[in-house]
Write a protein that holds these residues in place. Structure first.
Motif, PDB file in Angstrom:
ATOM      1  N   ASN A 187      77.396  63.322  69.184  1.00 51.49           N
ATOM      2  CA  ASN A 187      77.425  63.011  70.608  1.00 51.49           C
ATOM      3  C   ASN A 187      76.147  62.289  71.031  1.00 51.49           C
ATOM      4  O   ASN A 187      75.044  62.720  70.710  1.00 51.49           O
ATOM      5  CB  ASN A 187      77.571  64.330  71.374  1.00 51.49           C
TER       6      ASN A 187
ATOM      7  N   ASN B   1      75.038  61.830  74.112  1.00 49.85           N
ATOM      8  CA  ASN B   1      74.405  62.430  75.286  1.00 49.85           C
ATOM      9  C   ASN B   1      73.341  63.440  74.880  1.00 49.85           C
ATOM     10  O   ASN B   1      73.495  64.161  73.900  1.00 49.85           O
ATOM     11  CB  ASN B   1      75.487  63.142  76.118  1.00 49.85           C
TER      12      ASN B   1
ATOM     13  N   THR C 167      79.538  61.970  75.587  1.00 53.64           N
ATOM     14  CA  THR C 167      79.598  60.602  76.110  1.00 53.64           C
ATOM     15  C   THR C 167      80.243  59.679  75.074  1.00 53.64           C
ATOM     16  O   THR C 167      81.392  59.319  75.218  1.00 53.64           O
ATOM     17  CB  THR C 167      78.208  60.087  76.528  1.00 53.64           C
TER      18      THR C 167
END
Lengths: 309, 267
Positions: free
Chosen positions: B37, B39, B46
């Motif tokens: 991920n 983020n 995200t």
């Protein structure tokens, strides 16, 4: 009779072997005795001594006989020296027992049906499934607990999923006994499934058919045939889960937060920030005594069962 | 007889078992998925990214912890495998061993005692005899509690092996050392190998003992990970976790394969 005669013949046959491996026992066992003696048995004697020593002013301890460590488990000493019963540590001991017991029961509840299902598979698939049960056990313990922190924690998978399904946002499942229990069950599960499976695997299938022929329903067969015959595996699994669960440290300290302590975290605290070695040693001795009682009790029951058979 | 009337079949076990295996692997899968991920809030997805892997591999604190863990685990594995091998040979092959059962219990003692008790007991011992070096403290303690994990596969292998080979070797005037080197050891090697690997994994994985015994400069990997978790979950942690989970699963698979392959050859 013939059996023993054959046995004697076999013994006589083994004479050259006797000489061959003769004095292996002393030198072979020496390294393990030295290692375990120094790194295990000696420390246990020392911690037993420290549990009755006096607390030092700035951590550590002094070799003066003192039962304050054990007394502190149940009583709080007031300014004037009067003893006041305080259940806070007793509650931690009780919580430890309840959580370890609940872990064992939940693991058992899932292990029996799953082990039975695996035992009914064809050989190749059976081996693969046993392997799949074993595998997560070898992934790092701290990471298996951490995985549940991601799932249950704030902004975790489960709260987000519930939010998506229309439940109120911001629920956290962390820092309570339920979270600790979830991680304990998850880390212990393989230890329960494997011995139960080993036992169910040995079960004679014709006995189940016999029970059915005598009009035993599936439920009666389970209760009166399958469970009693797999009892040794169930007991072995229960010990493998219950004993380490009593000493759990990672699960309560990561999932339970600071306040929901178990005996393991309480001991650790006394040797870290809390700094009361005799008290920590006393709790450790209590934990070890409880474990020993459980082990001796089950060993005696197993011995009695063997005699009965 | 159709399966519907099979008396050994309990309805609902299939779906329950499927759920069980999902339960077993889903948490690990969640860690792996979040590690990709982009983020930097671990739980909010995200888009796909490998950035946390590259930052993990450049993290010197992590690499130092890995180095400590590998050093301790390597030495402890060698020590405890040798100790376990000697003990297994004596207990299974030795004749007239006094206290055979007790000797075996002593080797397996670490499995019977709660680890936290052993950890604090060893801590007191080391502070009494003033052993300050973290690696020495960790190596001694790890060697002790990893021994049963090395012992059990070697013992199983040795017990499953017929005495005939060793006796044949002795009949051919091989001395004892030659017999051990040319006959016994090659035959029990799969057990020794899988025992050593399991001991290595247990040592790498240990938290309770290492947390109490490690000193400032000698943080092991699980202790470092614990401090990372305590300081708030970072996505870099997910990348580290994924790498470690994969490494242990691969090692465990190899160890288990060698163990089962070995026992099949033997049969």
């Amino acid at each position: 009779m013939t059996d023993s005669v054959l046995h004697v013949a076999a013994e006589a046959d083994r004479v050259p072997r006797v000489r061959f491996w003769h004095d292996l026992s002393f030198w072979g066992l020496l390294p393990s005795r030295l290692l375990m003696g120094f790194a295990l048995i000696l420390p246990i004697f020392i911690i037993a001594a420290v549990s009755v020593a006096t607390r030092g002013a700035h951590g550590g301890f002094a070799w003066d006989f003192n039962l304050a460590g054990y007394r502190q488990i149940l009583f709080n000493e007031g300014w004037t020296g009067e003893l006041e019963f305080t259940p806070q540590y007793l509650l931690i001991i009780v919580r430890t027992f309840l959580l370890a017991g609940a872990t064992t029961l939940i693991c058992l509840l899932f292990a029996v049906p799953v082990a039975y299902f695996i035992s009914r598979q064809p050989p190749g698939r059976k081996a693969a499934l046993v392997y799949l049960v074993t595998l997560p056990f070898w992934a790092s313990m701290i990471l298996r607990v951490y995985a549940w922190m991601i799932i249950l924690g704030k902004d975790g998978t489960l709260p987000r999923l519930l939010e998506y399904l229309g439940f109120p946002a911001g629920t956290s499942f962390m820092f309570n006994d339920g979270a600790t229990l979830t991680a304990m069950v998850y880390t212990a599960m393989p230890l329960m499934v494997l011995p139960v499976f080993a036992s169910i695997e040995k079960l004679d299938g014709t006995l189940i058919e016999a029970s059915h022929d005598l009009y035993g329903s599936r439920w009666v067969t389970l209760r009166r045939v399958i469970l009693p015959l797999t009892a040794p595996g169930i007991v072995a699994g229960a010990i493998l889960v219950f004993v380490p669960s009593l000493g759990a440290v990672l699960e309560p300290s990561l999932m339970g937060g600071g306040k929901q302590m178990m005996m393991g975290t309480l001991i650790q605290l006394q040797f870290g920030g809390g700094r009361n070695w005799p008290f920590g040693a006393a709790i450790a001795m209590t934990l070890m005594a409880l474990v020993m009682i459980v082990l001796i009790f089950t060993a005696l029951r197993a011995a009695r069962r063997e005699v009965a058979l | 007889m159709s399966t519907r009337h099979d008396v050994k079949r309990y309805p609902g076990l299939g779906p329950l078992s499927v759920l069980f295996f999902i339960y077993l692997y889903a948490p690990l899968a969640v860690v792996v998925i979040y590690s990709f991920n982009a983020n930097n809030i671990a739980g909010v997805w995200t888009h796909f990214s490998l950035q946390w892997y590259s930052s993990a591999l450049r993290n010197t604190a992590l690499l130092n912890a890995l180095k400590t863990s590998l050093t301790v685990a390597a030495i402890a594995t060698v020590v405890c495998t040798l100790v376990a091998l000697c003990a297994a040979l004596a207990i299974i092959r030795g004749k007239n061993v006094r206290f055979r059962k007790l000797s075996e219990t002593i080797v397996n003692l670490p499995l019977l005692l709660p680890e936290i008790v052993l950890a604090v007991a060893t801590l007191i011992l080391f502070s009494l005899i003033d052993v300050q070096n973290g690696v020495i403290r960790l190596t001694i303690a790890h060697s002790a509690f990893c021994t049963p994990f090395a012992f059990l596969p070697i013992r199983a292998r040795l017990q499953g092996m017929s005495l005939d080979f060793e006796e044949a070797s002795a009949d051919l005037y091989a001395d004892r050392w030659t017999t051990f080197r040319r006959v016994t050891l090659p035959l029990i090697l799969p057990g020794v190998f899988s025992g050593a690997m399991l001991a290595f994994l247990i040592s790498m994985d240990d938290f309770i003992t290492s947390n109490l015994l490690s000193t400032g400069g000698t943080t092991t990997l699980p202790v470092y990970i614990f401090s990372l978790i305590r300081s708030g979950t970072s996505p870099e942690l997910n990348a580290i976790a994924t790498l470690l989970i994969l490494a242990s699963l691969v090692l465990a698979t190899v160890a288990l394969l060698v163990a089962t392959r070995g026992s099949r050859d033997n049969a």
